[in-house]
Scaffold this active site. Structure first.
Site, PDB file in Angstrom:
ATOM      1  N   GLU A   1       0.934  -1.117  -0.125  1.00 52.88           N
ATOM      2  CA  GLU A   1      -0.079   0.001   0.015  1.00 52.88           C
ATOM      3  C   GLU A   1       0.925   1.112  -0.071  1.00 52.88           C
ATOM      4  OE1 GLU A   1      -4.240  -0.890   2.170  1.00 52.88           O
ATOM      5  OE2 GLU A   1      -2.643  -0.609   3.532  1.00 52.88           O
TER       6      GLU A   1
ATOM      7  N   CYS B   1       7.095  -6.633   7.290  1.00 51.11           N
ATOM      8  CA  CYS B   1       8.269  -5.920   7.893  1.00 51.11           C
ATOM      9  C   CYS B   1       8.986  -6.936   8.899  1.00 51.11           C
ATOM     10  CB  CYS B   1       7.782  -4.712   8.627  1.00 51.11           C
ATOM     11  SG  CYS B   1       9.427  -3.711   9.478  1.00 51.11           S
TER      12      CYS B   1
ATOM     13  N   CYS C   1       7.934  -4.148  15.603  1.00 43.34           N
ATOM     14  CA  CYS C   1       7.610  -3.245  16.732  1.00 43.34           C
ATOM     15  C   CYS C   1       6.089  -3.298  17.294  1.00 43.34           C
ATOM     16  CB  CYS C   1       7.534  -1.742  15.873  1.00 43.34           C
ATOM     17  SG  CYS C   1       9.313  -1.448  15.278  1.00 43.34           S
TER      18      CYS C   1
ATOM     19  N   CYS D   1       2.821  -1.773  16.004  1.00 43.50           N
ATOM     20  CA  CYS D   1       2.741  -1.401  14.324  1.00 43.50           C
ATOM     21  C   CYS D   1       2.006  -2.307  13.697  1.00 43.50           C
ATOM     22  CB  CYS D   1       4.063  -1.191  13.725  1.00 43.50           C
ATOM     23  SG  CYS D   1       3.958  -1.181  11.829  1.00 43.50           S
TER      24      CYS D   1
ATOM     25  N   CYS E   1       0.455   5.922   7.832  1.00 41.54           N
ATOM     26  CA  CYS E   1       1.267   5.023   7.302  1.00 41.54           C
ATOM     27  C   CYS E   1       1.554   4.019   8.182  1.00 41.54           C
ATOM     28  CB  CYS E   1       2.727   5.570   6.890  1.00 41.54           C
ATOM     29  SG  CYS E   1       2.657   7.161   5.827  1.00 41.54           S
TER      30      CYS E   1
HETATM   31  N1  SAH Z   1      10.249   1.267   9.585  1.00 40.78           N
HETATM   32  C1  SAH Z   1      10.264   2.585   9.334  1.00 40.78           C
HETATM   33  C2  SAH Z   1       9.186   3.006   8.532  1.00 40.78           C
HETATM   34  C3  SAH Z   1       7.715   2.524   8.697  1.00 40.78           C
HETATM   35  S1  SAH Z   1       6.815   3.063  10.363  1.00 40.78           S
HETATM   36  C4  SAH Z   1      10.259   3.277  10.776  1.00 40.78           C
HETATM   37  O1  SAH Z   1      10.030   2.408  11.734  1.00 40.78           O
HETATM   38  O2  SAH Z   1      10.344   4.486  10.843  1.00 40.78           O
HETATM   39  C5  SAH Z   1       6.557   4.685   9.923  1.00 40.78           C
HETATM   40  C6  SAH Z   1       6.074   5.644  11.095  1.00 40.78           C
HETATM   41  O3  SAH Z   1       4.914   4.995  11.803  1.00 40.78           O
HETATM   42  C7  SAH Z   1       6.949   5.181  12.505  1.00 40.78           C
HETATM   43  O4  SAH Z   1       7.384   6.271  13.136  1.00 40.78           O
HETATM   44  C8  SAH Z   1       6.077   4.267  13.236  1.00 40.78           C
HETATM   45  O5  SAH Z   1       6.569   4.409  14.609  1.00 40.78           O
HETATM   46  C9  SAH Z   1       4.700   4.810  13.092  1.00 40.78           C
HETATM   47  N2  SAH Z   1       3.726   3.973  13.250  1.00 40.78           N
HETATM   48  C10 SAH Z   1       3.434   2.575  13.054  1.00 40.78           C
HETATM   49  N3  SAH Z   1       2.593   1.874  13.617  1.00 40.78           N
HETATM   50  C11 SAH Z   1       1.898   2.940  14.212  1.00 40.78           C
HETATM   51  C12 SAH Z   1       0.452   3.138  14.943  1.00 40.78           C
HETATM   52  N4  SAH Z   1      -0.264   1.868  15.014  1.00 40.78           N
HETATM   53  N5  SAH Z   1       0.177   4.291  15.520  1.00 40.78           N
HETATM   54  C13 SAH Z   1       0.723   5.442  15.132  1.00 40.78           C
HETATM   55  N6  SAH Z   1       2.039   5.474  14.719  1.00 40.78           N
HETATM   56  C14 SAH Z   1       2.560   4.302  14.040  1.00 40.78           C
END
Ligand code: SAH
Length: 352
Positions: free
Chosen positions: A95, A115, A119, A122, A344
């Site tokens: 996406e 990924c 995390c 996420c 995102c």
């Molecule tokens: N792997 C990279 C890019 C993808 S995540 C990274 O970790 O930066 C992009 C952003 O979205 C990151 O800052 C992540 O912490 C945030 N993010 C992911 N899931 C989220 C959620 N459920 N709510 C809010 N932010 C989120």
């Protein structure tokens, strides 16, 4: 993509010129094809009218112009974002999201199918990891959306979609080279941000490419133990190692770092977290992007992931105000979920 054909959208202009010489075509013909693709958004050789018929046939036979196929599009009126769902040649789904904000339109792109980082907050992490996207698949997210909404509409690109850009280093760097190339008047390097969970050797390598795009670190906690709990990659690459690498990046690129900070109730929104952030931000040129946590309950997570809640809105405001009172630049959008990173971070596709 067909195995025997070369994926043209992942090639730099230099590479395309070399390939043209190999097929007995002049170099400037490569420039013309590049111009068709990146400045006119034409991907069918039959429509490249300043090329001879024989060259158009050669192009068709040797190169693949289809890296991705759009399969769906969703508009969210609450966040004013548009999500594009694409299918890859091996039937994976990824996406991209287009996020309007005042006079900006930011395209958030993916670098991996799923990924590997896991995390805890996420949605993409919960899906597991399938593979890196090819450079062509990264670039095509931009090209296909640009064709649909108009090239000038997209003002910014953020690498904040599915996946960890620095673990697909080749794909990320190649796509950045293409976006920032002289010929492709896409988006200026000052308006491109690579977001990472923190891979210090790759942060240094990116600094050494001289691409000089902006860097964002998903910080989420200033404390090693808490950060490791929400981002297991921190066990391997500590925050301290990341901050060293970031200082190197900032010195080389003369820019400032964006710290992304997703607010998790009771975990990183305490007074000591505020103090830690103030200390950290005073130590280097930086700004903080505060992101309300977007629930991932739709993924039905268990364990620690299942317990996570967003910090209440009032506390988020207070947290941001206190940071600002210490002269820290803080970005916080009012409506929950309309933040770029948050939108995102929500990315997850059921059928990978
Ligand atoms: N792997 C990279 C890019 C993808 S995540 C990274 O970790 O930066 C992009 C952003 O979205 C990151 O800052 C992540 O912490 C945030 N993010 C992911 N899931 C989220 C959620 N459920 N709510 C809010 N932010 C989120």
């Amino acid at each position: 993509m067909n195995d025997k054909k070369i994926e043209i959208k992942g090639l730099s202009l230099e590479e395309l010129r070399v390939l043209f010489l190999e097929i007995d075509e002049q170099k400037f013909r490569a420039d013309q094809v590049y111009n068709w693709m990146y400045n006119n958004l034409v991907f069918d050789p039959a429509e490249m009218l300043n090329l001879s018929k024989s060259l158009r046939e050669k192009l068709d036979a040797r190169f693949s112009f289809t890296s991705l196929t759009k399969v769906d599009e969703q508009y969210s009126s609450s966040t004013d974002t548009k999500k594009f769902l694409f299918k890859t040649f091996d039937n994976r789904k990824i996406e991209s999201v287009l996020i309007p904000d005042k006079e900006r339109n930011t395209l958030c792109i993916s670098t991996q199918v799923g990924c590997p980082l896991d995390c805890k907050f996420c949605a993409t992490g919960l899906m597991g990891y399938k593979r890196n996207l090819t450079p062509g698949e990264i670039v095509d997210q931009y090209l296909l959306v640009a064709k649909e909404v108009g090239k000038d509409t997209i003002t910014n690109i953020v690498y904040m979609g599915m996946g960890e850009p620095l673990l697909n280093f080749k794909g990320t760097v190649r796509s950045l080279e293409i976006f920032t190339s002289e010929m492709n008047k896409a988006v200026s390097k000052h308006r491109i941000t690579v977001s990472t969970a923190g891979i210090p050797p790759k942060i240094r390598e990116l600094a050494d490419t001289n691409l000089r795009v902006k860097l964002a670190l998903s910080l989420h906690s200033c404390f090693e133990d808490i950060r490791s709990k929400i981002m297991p990659i921190n066990e391997k690459y500590s925050l301290a190692d990341n901050l060293d690498a970031i200082k190197y990046y900032l010195a080389k690129t003369k820019s400032r770092i964006t710290f992304e900070y997703t607010m998790l109730d009771g975990i990183n929104d305490r007074d000591e977290d505020l103090k830690g952030l103030v200390r950290l931000c005073s130590s280097m040129p930086s700004k903080i992007n505060i992101i309300p946590f977007n629930s991932i309950k739709h993924m039905d997570p268990d364990g620690f992931s299942g317990q996570l809640e967003s910090t209440p809105h009032e506390r988020i405001r207070e947290f941001a105000d206190k940071l600002r009172s210490k002269n820290i630049t803080v970005m916080l959008r009012d409506t929950q979920g309309d933040d770029i990173a948050a939108a995102c971070g929500q990315l997850a596709v059921k059928a990978l």
